[in-house]
Write an enzyme that holds these catalytic residues in place. Structure first.
Site, PDB file in Angstrom:
ATOM      1  N   ASP A   1     -29.574 113.688 -13.997  1.00 43.31           N
ATOM      2  CA  ASP A   1     -30.048 114.609 -12.956  1.00 43.31           C
ATOM      3  C   ASP A   1     -28.939 115.059 -12.005  1.00 43.31           C
ATOM      4  OD1 ASP A   1     -32.666 114.630 -13.777  1.00 43.31           O
ATOM      5  OD2 ASP A   1     -33.365 113.169 -12.291  1.00 43.31           O
TER       6      ASP A   1
ATOM      7  N   LYS B   1     -35.595 116.895  -5.609  1.00 43.94           N
ATOM      8  CA  LYS B   1     -36.052 117.909  -6.575  1.00 43.94           C
ATOM      9  C   LYS B   1     -37.468 117.572  -7.034  1.00 43.94           C
ATOM     10  CE  LYS B   1     -36.074 115.436 -10.618  1.00 43.94           C
ATOM     11  NZ  LYS B   1     -37.272 114.782 -10.964  1.00 43.94           N
TER      12      LYS B   1
HETATM   13  P1  ATP Z   1     -35.160 110.345 -10.962  1.00 43.09           P
HETATM   14  O1  ATP Z   1     -36.120 111.346 -10.397  1.00 43.09           O
HETATM   15  O2  ATP Z   1     -33.739 110.903 -11.109  1.00 43.09           O
HETATM   16  O3  ATP Z   1     -35.644 109.618 -12.148  1.00 43.09           O
HETATM   17  P2  ATP Z   1     -35.957 108.602  -8.848  1.00 43.09           P
HETATM   18  O4  ATP Z   1     -36.114 109.536  -7.697  1.00 43.09           O
HETATM   19  O5  ATP Z   1     -37.190 108.200  -9.574  1.00 43.09           O
HETATM   20  O6  ATP Z   1     -34.925 109.219  -9.851  1.00 43.09           O
HETATM   21  P3  ATP Z   1     -34.147 107.045  -7.253  1.00 43.09           P
HETATM   22  O7  ATP Z   1     -34.701 107.283  -5.884  1.00 43.09           O
HETATM   23  O8  ATP Z   1     -32.909 107.741  -7.625  1.00 43.09           O
HETATM   24  O9  ATP Z   1     -35.252 107.301  -8.370  1.00 43.09           O
HETATM   25  O10 ATP Z   1     -33.985 105.447  -7.367  1.00 43.09           O
HETATM   26  C1  ATP Z   1     -33.913 104.802  -8.607  1.00 43.09           C
HETATM   27  C2  ATP Z   1     -33.137 103.513  -8.426  1.00 43.09           C
HETATM   28  O11 ATP Z   1     -31.800 103.818  -8.092  1.00 43.09           O
HETATM   29  C3  ATP Z   1     -33.657 102.594  -7.336  1.00 43.09           C
HETATM   30  O12 ATP Z   1     -33.960 101.366  -7.935  1.00 43.09           O
HETATM   31  C4  ATP Z   1     -32.509 102.423  -6.351  1.00 43.09           C
HETATM   32  O13 ATP Z   1     -32.294 101.103  -5.943  1.00 43.09           O
HETATM   33  C5  ATP Z   1     -31.286 102.920  -7.114  1.00 43.09           C
HETATM   34  N1  ATP Z   1     -30.358 103.672  -6.262  1.00 43.09           N
HETATM   35  C6  ATP Z   1     -29.040 103.633  -6.328  1.00 43.09           C
HETATM   36  N2  ATP Z   1     -28.467 104.436  -5.421  1.00 43.09           N
HETATM   37  C7  ATP Z   1     -29.458 105.035  -4.762  1.00 43.09           C
HETATM   38  C8  ATP Z   1     -29.493 105.963  -3.685  1.00 43.09           C
HETATM   39  N3  ATP Z   1     -28.383 106.445  -3.127  1.00 43.09           N
HETATM   40  N4  ATP Z   1     -30.708 106.384  -3.282  1.00 43.09           N
HETATM   41  C9  ATP Z   1     -31.831 105.910  -3.875  1.00 43.09           C
HETATM   42  N5  ATP Z   1     -31.843 105.011  -4.854  1.00 43.09           N
HETATM   43  C10 ATP Z   1     -30.671 104.567  -5.310  1.00 43.09           C
END
Ligand code: ATP
Length: 291
Positions: free
Chosen positions: A136, A11
């Protein structure tokens, strides 16, 4: 059916407004969320019991620390199933990039297990399970275009917008979300993002005009600290794209393009070879084109 493959789209935030800090430590936010074509693929296979995770990205946890694992645990327990699942995550979304990568994987596991085991769980049950996993995750169940409020877990689905062509750029800088919010709090500013007006534009099906105040309250503080991101934004603006914004708390920046060719030209000539840079487009609710 023994297995299923579910798309898990990233997203972007077309708008991210911070309304204030709540007594529970979360921020009250208003978000205009949009699913995009960049997606992970989640394969879920029935087994006799237990949960296992494999992933194409060896930096990701494969135990309960993976949100997909916890999603499987929650829904299997809720449905009282003794069977388990083997999950394979083909990771295409940059990790910790403000693109809800973990949340969308979790949502795909909820939807996938619901289908694979013919559970037919009510929408409210899926929403409750999703909200337990993270703010989210409820949006990611159906995606498309939506207004998210509260701490981001309350969703009002919006009509799908006209397809936008996008360029997604992530320089791989890890940015802590709590840090970004704390910096914003220190500014002590009141947000001026006109969310009501922006929502009206979408609800009445008007073409988006990028001069109307689409913005992200976290962008100023993050760009001030991370010059590389400010530079990416400047470079894109200099190349004449209609709109550029940081997603979530970074470090992904998205550009809205005149057309896909403009994106391809920019991508081919992009000077920073280490950056993740990919063409994408906005997708509709339940992302029919990704299955
Ligand atoms: P948001 O936009 O919801 O704040 P994000 O995109 O910044 O999230 P994610 O990619 O979800 O962040 O990753 C955040 C943390 O979650 C990472 O440190 C990662 O190790 C952990 N994590 C746990 N499960 C997953 C997964 N299936 N995919 C990615 N990261 C994951």
């Amino acid at each position: 059916m023994d297995s299923i493959i579910v798309p898990a789209p990233a997203k972007i935030n077309l708008a991210l407004k911070i309304k204030g800090l709540r007594t529970d430590g979360f921020h009250e936010v208003e978000l205009i969320m949009q699913s995009i074509s960049l997606h992970d693929r989640i394969e879920i296979r029935k087994n006799k019991g237990g949960i296992s995770i494999k992933t194409s990205d060896s930096s990701l946890p494969i135990d309960r620390a993976n949100l997909a694992y916890r999603a499987a645990e929650e829904i299997l327990a809720y449905a009282n199933l003794s069977a388990g699942v083997d999950i394979y995550i083909e990771k295409n979304i940059p990790v910790a990039g403000g693109l809800a990568g973990g949340s969308t994987d979790a949502a795909a596991v909820l939807m996938g297990i619901n289908k694979l085991f013919d559970l037919s769980l009510a929408e409210e049950v899926l929403q409750d399970l999703a909200a337990k996993l993270g703010s989210d995750v409820p949006f990611c169940l159906h995606g498309g275009t939506a207004f998210a409020y509260g701490r981001g877990e309350k969703i009002r689905q919006l009509p799908d917008i006209e397809r936008l062509d996008l360029l997604i750029i992530n320089p791989g800088i890890p940015i802590s979300t709590p840090w970004a919010y704390a910096q914003y709090d220190r500014l002590g500013k009141e947000s001026s993002i006109p969310v009501e007006k922006l929502l009206k534009h979408i609800e009445t099906g008007q073409e988006i005009s990028w001069q109307e105040g689409w913005a992200n309250d976290l962008e100023e503080v993050v760009l001030e600290e991370y010059q590389e991101l400010a530079l990416i934004k400047e470079r894109l603006k200099g190349l004449g794209v209609p709109f550029v914004l940081m997603s979530g708390s970074g470090s992904t920046v998205f550009a809205v393009l005149e057309n896909q060719e403009q994106g391809e030209r920019i991508r081919a000539a992009w000077p920073e070879k280490k950056d993740f840079i990919i063409s994408a487009w906005t997708v509709k609710k339940d992302f029919p084109e990704l299955w």
